[in-house]
Design an enzyme around this catalytic site. Structure first.
Site, PDB file in Angstrom:
ATOM      1  N   SER A 178       0.859  -1.175   0.000  1.00  0.00           N
ATOM      2  CA  SER A 178       0.000   0.000   0.000  1.00  0.00           C
ATOM      3  C   SER A 178       0.890   1.217   0.000  1.00  0.00           C
ATOM      4  CB  SER A 178      -0.841  -0.024   1.285  1.00  0.00           C
ATOM      5  OG  SER A 178      -2.153   0.400   1.036  1.00  0.00           O
ATOM      6  N   ARG A 239     -10.837  -3.841  -9.928  1.00  0.00           N
ATOM      7  CA  ARG A 239     -11.149  -3.489 -11.310  1.00  0.00           C
ATOM      8  C   ARG A 239     -10.356  -4.424 -12.213  1.00  0.00           C
ATOM      9  NH1 ARG A 239     -14.902  -1.300  -9.555  1.00  0.00           N
ATOM     10  NH2 ARG A 239     -15.621   0.846  -9.806  1.00  0.00           N
ATOM     11  N   GLU A 268     -15.391  -5.759 -19.471  1.00  0.00           N
ATOM     12  CA  GLU A 268     -16.676  -6.168 -18.888  1.00  0.00           C
ATOM     13  C   GLU A 268     -17.772  -5.745 -19.850  1.00  0.00           C
ATOM     14  OE1 GLU A 268     -17.291  -4.922 -14.842  1.00  0.00           O
ATOM     15  OE2 GLU A 268     -15.437  -5.860 -14.184  1.00  0.00           O
ATOM     16  N   HIS A 287     -19.162  -9.036 -11.725  1.00  0.00           N
ATOM     17  CA  HIS A 287     -19.059  -7.759 -11.003  1.00  0.00           C
ATOM     18  C   HIS A 287     -20.256  -7.541 -10.060  1.00  0.00           C
ATOM     19  CE1 HIS A 287     -17.037  -3.545 -11.241  1.00  0.00           C
ATOM     20  NE2 HIS A 287     -17.551  -3.759 -10.037  1.00  0.00           N
ATOM     21  N   GLY A 289     -19.725  -7.500  -6.594  1.00  0.00           N
ATOM     22  CA  GLY A 289     -19.146  -7.246  -5.265  1.00  0.00           C
ATOM     23  C   GLY A 289     -20.070  -6.485  -4.337  1.00  0.00           C
TER      24      GLY A 289
HETATM   25  C1  DGY Z   1     -17.742   0.073  -6.802  1.00  0.00           C
HETATM   26  O1  DGY Z   1     -18.472   0.590  -5.942  1.00  0.00           O
HETATM   27  O2  DGY Z   1     -16.827   0.670  -7.350  1.00  0.00           O
HETATM   28  C2  DGY Z   1     -18.019  -1.333  -7.157  1.00  0.00           C
HETATM   29  O3  DGY Z   1     -17.174  -1.835  -8.108  1.00  0.00           O
HETATM   30  C3  DGY Z   1     -19.468  -1.488  -7.568  1.00  0.00           C
HETATM   31  O4  DGY Z   1     -19.795  -2.777  -7.217  1.00  0.00           O
END
Ligand code: DGY
Length: 326
Positions: A178, A239, A268, A287, A289
């Site tokens: 990081s 990403r 995507e 995608h 998440g």
């Molecule tokens: C974001 O919030 O950037 C996510 O990728 C959406 O799921």
């Protein structure tokens, strides 16, 4: 009547209700597909505010054609779909929704790690195709995660939530790469900050939790995969463009790494013909998440409140570049 807000997709109701109750004129979509660029420009030109998300390409051209916009409210934590520099140049504030999807996204990273480690998606396909004939003592064995080393690339909120899950469930050692040190992770989880090569060489699982920026684009390429353990898992819920998908595919084929779990791909949507979908040790999701009722409701509320706060008192709780407000 207050400003006119264009909702670029079909969004959870919460934020829409908040905007309506606050007196905003809201244009809603019924077909849930991204606008083509010319449609987006034509529609945005009739509105004052864009309520948008990562499937909307808000590039320099769109912003220059819509320089009248008073606010771009992104429904996501990532905002690499927006040319923020150009928006800032035009004096248009951009807001976003960090924190809302932390737990949801960490769950997907954690789930993909387990799914890939046990070839779960492949095994599921085996049943569907009638290939579950008998119990096999040796076929398609997975690997275990207990006491392994987790390498986090980008230790923000979501990386921390993933690290907590891995520490709690599997007593994993946590290392991270990081820009800045993360004392909370070091104290709470015994996490250790390392350089990029050490992250690649020591991790049994590498999980990506970084924004897509010019610095992170394509960082996980052939050279990076070559440095990883041949037994390692690669997890990306950040990403797709942070990895080079061709190099990832080759690395998996050549056995440079053991498996991968992806919630994000490049491009995507992923083509159904992608060789990654045929690999036993790979688990891919489209995608999702942040795709829980809780997270998406919160994101919608935060995006609405970013808008309202700006027009009520000139402040944006979550502005990408707060300096544009001054
Ligand atoms: C974001 O919030 O950037 C996510 O990728 C959406 O799921």
């Amino acid at each position: 009547m207050k400003q006119k807000v264009l909702l670029t997709r079909v969004y959870p109701d919460k934020g829409i209700q908040i905007l309506k109750e606050a007196g905003y004129e809201v244009t809603e979509r019924t077909d849930d597909r991204p606008f083509e660029q010319d449609e987006l420009i034509a529609e945005a030109q009739k509105h004052d505010i864009l309520f948008c998300t990562l499937s909307d390409k808000i590039d320099k051209h769109v912003i220059q054609q819509c320089s009248h916009l008073e606010h771009i409210a992104q429904f996501a934590v990532g905002y690499d779909n927006i040319d923020v520099e150009e928006a800032t140049k035009q004096g248009i504030p951009v807001s976003y929704t960090p924190g809302a999807m932390t737990e949801a996204t960490a769950d997907v990273a954690f789930g993909l790690m387990i799914a890939a480690s046990r070839k779960m998606f492949f095994q599921h396909k085996n049943i569907l195709s009638g290939n579950w004939k008998t119990f096999s003592p040796t076929a398609d064995l997975g690997i275990e995660l207990k006491n392994k080393t987790l390498g986090i690339f980008g230790l923000g909120r979501i990386g921390m939530a993933m690290a907590e899950r891995c520490k709690g469930a599997y007593n994993m050692d946590i290392i991270y790469y990081s820009r800045s040190a993360k004392p909370e992770a070091e104290q709470k989880l015994g996490a250790r900050k390392v350089d990029f090569d050490t992250l690649l060489q020591e991790s049994d699982v590498i999980s990506l939790h970084t924004a897509l920026t010019p610095e992170t684009k394509g960082v996980f390429d052939k050279r990076a995969f070559e440095k990883m353990k041949s037994t390692a898992l690669f997890i990306n819920t950040a990403r797709g463009a942070v990895h080079n998908e061709k190099d990832l595919t080759e690395a998996l084929k050549a056995g440079l790494i053991w498996g991968a779990g992806l919630d994000v791909t490049d491009p995507e949507p992923m083509s159904p013909d992608s060789p990654l979908l045929q690999m036993k040790n790979v688990a891919v999701l489209p995608h999702i998440g942040s795709g829980t009722i809780e997270a998406r409701t919160k994101m919608s509320e935060m995006a609405a409140r970013n808008i309202i706060s700006y027009f009520d008192n000139g402040e944006i709780p979550f502005a990408v570049k707060p300096e544009v407000l001054k």
